[in-house]
Scaffold this active site. Structure first.
Site, mmCIF file in Angstrom:
data_model
loop_
_atom_site.group_PDB
_atom_site.id
_atom_site.type_symbol
_atom_site.label_atom_id
_atom_site.label_comp_id
_atom_site.label_asym_id
_atom_site.label_seq_id
_atom_site.Cartn_x
_atom_site.Cartn_y
_atom_site.Cartn_z
ATOM 1 N N LYS A 37 0.817 -1.214 0.000
ATOM 2 C CA LYS A 37 0.000 0.000 0.000
ATOM 3 C C LYS A 37 0.845 1.257 0.000
ATOM 4 C CE LYS A 37 -4.417 -1.382 1.794
ATOM 5 N NZ LYS A 37 -5.505 -1.082 2.721
ATOM 6 N N LYS B 31 -5.324 -9.218 -7.063
ATOM 7 C CA LYS B 31 -6.517 -9.437 -6.245
ATOM 8 C C LYS B 31 -7.646 -8.503 -6.681
ATOM 9 C CE LYS B 31 -6.980 -7.708 -2.143
ATOM 10 N NZ LYS B 31 -6.998 -7.241 -0.766
ATOM 11 N N LYS C 157 -11.482 -3.093 -3.936
ATOM 12 C CA LYS C 157 -12.430 -1.973 -4.018
ATOM 13 C C LYS C 157 -11.835 -0.807 -4.766
ATOM 14 C CE LYS C 157 -14.157 -2.971 0.606
ATOM 15 N NZ LYS C 157 -13.871 -2.812 2.023
HETATM 16 P P1 AMP Z 1 -11.301 -5.228 3.278
HETATM 17 O O1 AMP Z 1 -12.294 -4.887 2.230
HETATM 18 O O2 AMP Z 1 -9.896 -5.030 2.833
HETATM 19 O O3 AMP Z 1 -11.609 -4.633 4.607
HETATM 20 O O4 AMP Z 1 -11.421 -6.803 3.466
HETATM 21 C C1 AMP Z 1 -12.411 -7.413 4.275
HETATM 22 C C2 AMP Z 1 -12.362 -8.922 4.160
HETATM 23 O O5 AMP Z 1 -12.609 -9.325 2.813
HETATM 24 C C3 AMP Z 1 -11.013 -9.526 4.556
HETATM 25 O O6 AMP Z 1 -11.244 -10.742 5.250
HETATM 26 C C4 AMP Z 1 -10.351 -9.783 3.237
HETATM 27 O O7 AMP Z 1 -9.419 -10.830 3.294
HETATM 28 C C5 AMP Z 1 -11.551 -10.169 2.370
HETATM 29 N N1 AMP Z 1 -11.275 -9.880 0.960
HETATM 30 C C6 AMP Z 1 -11.098 -8.656 0.388
HETATM 31 N N2 AMP Z 1 -10.845 -8.775 -0.938
HETATM 32 C C7 AMP Z 1 -10.864 -10.110 -1.195
HETATM 33 C C8 AMP Z 1 -10.664 -10.896 -2.385
HETATM 34 N N3 AMP Z 1 -10.402 -10.332 -3.559
HETATM 35 N N4 AMP Z 1 -10.768 -12.250 -2.276
HETATM 36 C C9 AMP Z 1 -11.046 -12.843 -1.097
HETATM 37 N N5 AMP Z 1 -11.231 -12.168 0.053
HETATM 38 C C10 AMP Z 1 -11.140 -10.819 0.008
#
Ligand code: AMP
Ligand code: TRP
Length: 339
Positions: free
Chosen positions: A116, A200, A203
């Site tokens: 990041k 990956k 968002k």
């Molecule tokens: P975040 O949106 O970064 O707060 O992620 C929240 C949860 O979603 C965490 O457990 C991440 O590991 C999971 N997550 C986010 N993006 C992905 C993705 N592309 N594939 C699988 N899990 C994801």
């Protein structure tokens, strides 16, 4: 040895909208763990979101949207505790204690920070650097034993265990903080970008075509899957045939996760099929599963008071578990509590 009650904690940042990666890698699995042998606590981690700039007005909507995503997907506020992090101040308080336990060298190894911050490491917020110790506080404040997350969070959960063990050891606190287990299971723990199967799905990617948003309508979902990058080969006879075909593998994994079967089962159903057959089937499946969720999210988003009331109640319940643990931690650390 104290035995800790089986308790699940996990969180999602309200930074931008929810993606199919969040749904399959996190929320869907949170729903599966509800009503089992665990107590389940799910959190919209707003204090984590502000480690990078968030427009204040947008942040409030994004927080309610993540809460709506949880509820619309099946998190039931009478079965799980659902709240936003900043309404329980003990997260930030325990986070400070853990800043004094974690070592700078440990933080320097965090790959997510390196990704990041990139070349910009001098310019990012101090909060972004300290983020993993706040995450450890989120989990340990509830003595959580199980932490369902996507693959990208594995290192942070391992750091949480290191913080718990160093605290327990330094303060001779036995097993006051449990060594929590990361739960990283199923075919969709790392959902990839639809235009580049080596990245990956996130968002914040630059093009909306790279991701499926939980709020996308049926036409958008179909269009995005139709345009998803693939290779010219048809689907193979065995899973081994997907080696070195990251885009193809990703679409098979998404199909498997949405239909709750193994990737092997998907391959045996579609062996030899071309993309012209597989992609529309995948789009139909995604629409069938996601449309009811996005409709319910849209309904809830029109009633922010209803969402706020759920978060208020959840925060009270979370606070009731967190406060005694925080007070005991302060006591262990040697901070005078005279009121
Ligand atoms: P975040 O949106 O970064 O707060 O992620 C929240 C949860 O979603 C965490 O457990 C991440 O590991 C999971 N997550 C986010 N993006 C992905 C993705 N592309 N594939 C699988 N899990 C994801
Ligand atoms: N760091 C996680 C992410 O970016 C979100 C998160 C914050 C979290 N606190 C948590 C996940 C506690 C699990 C448990 O995805």
């Amino acid at each position: 040895m104290t035995t800790h009650t089986p308790r699940v904690f996990s969180g999602i940042k309200p930074s931008g909208g929810l993606t199919l990666g969040n749904y399959l890698g996190a929320i869907k699995r949170f729903v599966d763990m509800q009503g089992q042998e665990f107590e389940t606590i799910y959190c919209v981690v707003d204090l984590h979101a502000i480690t990078v700039w968030q427009d204040p007005a947008v942040l409030k909507d994004a927080t309610r949207e993540v809460a709506a995503g949880f509820i619309a997907s099946g998190i039931d506020p009478s079965q799980s505790i659902l709240f936003n992090q900043s309404q329980v101040p003990a997260h930030a308080e325990l986070g400070w204690i853990f800043n004094c336990v974690a070592r700078v060298g440990w933080m320097n190894r965090m790959t997510q920070f390196k990704d990041k911050a990139g070349k910009n490491a001098e310019q990012v917020s101090l909060g972004l650097y300290a983020y993993p110790s706040l995450m450890a506080a989120d989990i340990l404040l509830y003595h959580a034993t199980h932490v369902p997350v996507g693959e990208d969070q594995k290192q942070h959960v391992e750091l949480t265990r290191d913080i718990a063990s160093k605290f327990n050891h330094d303060f001779k606190a036995g097993d006051f903080f449990p060594l929590c287990e990361p739960i990283i299971e199923g075919p969709a723990t790392r959902v990839m970008n639809l235009r580049d199967g080596t990245k990956k799905m996130s968002k914040s990617g630059e093009s909306d075509m790279e991701r499926i948003n939980m709020t996308d309508d049926a036409d958008k979902i179909a269009k995005k899957f139709k345009k998803a990058k693939t290779d010219p080969e048809p689907l193979p006879e065995t899973l081994d045939g997907l080696k070195d075909r990251p885009e193809a593998r990703n679409l098979v994994d998404i199909y498997a996760s949405l239909s709750e079967v193994t990737p092997e089962a998907v391959i045996s159903e579609y062996a030899g099929a071309g993309w012209g057959r597989f992609k529309p089937a995948l789009a139909d499946l995604a629409v069938e599963k996601l449309a009811p969720i996005s409709q319910e999210m849209a309904r809830l988003m029109k009633k922010p008071d209803e969402i706020d009331a759920i978060l208020a109640k959840g925060s009270e319940k979370a606070d009731a578990i967190a406060q005694p643990i925080l007070q005991k931690t302060y006591d262990i650390v040697g901070l005078v509590r005279s009121r």
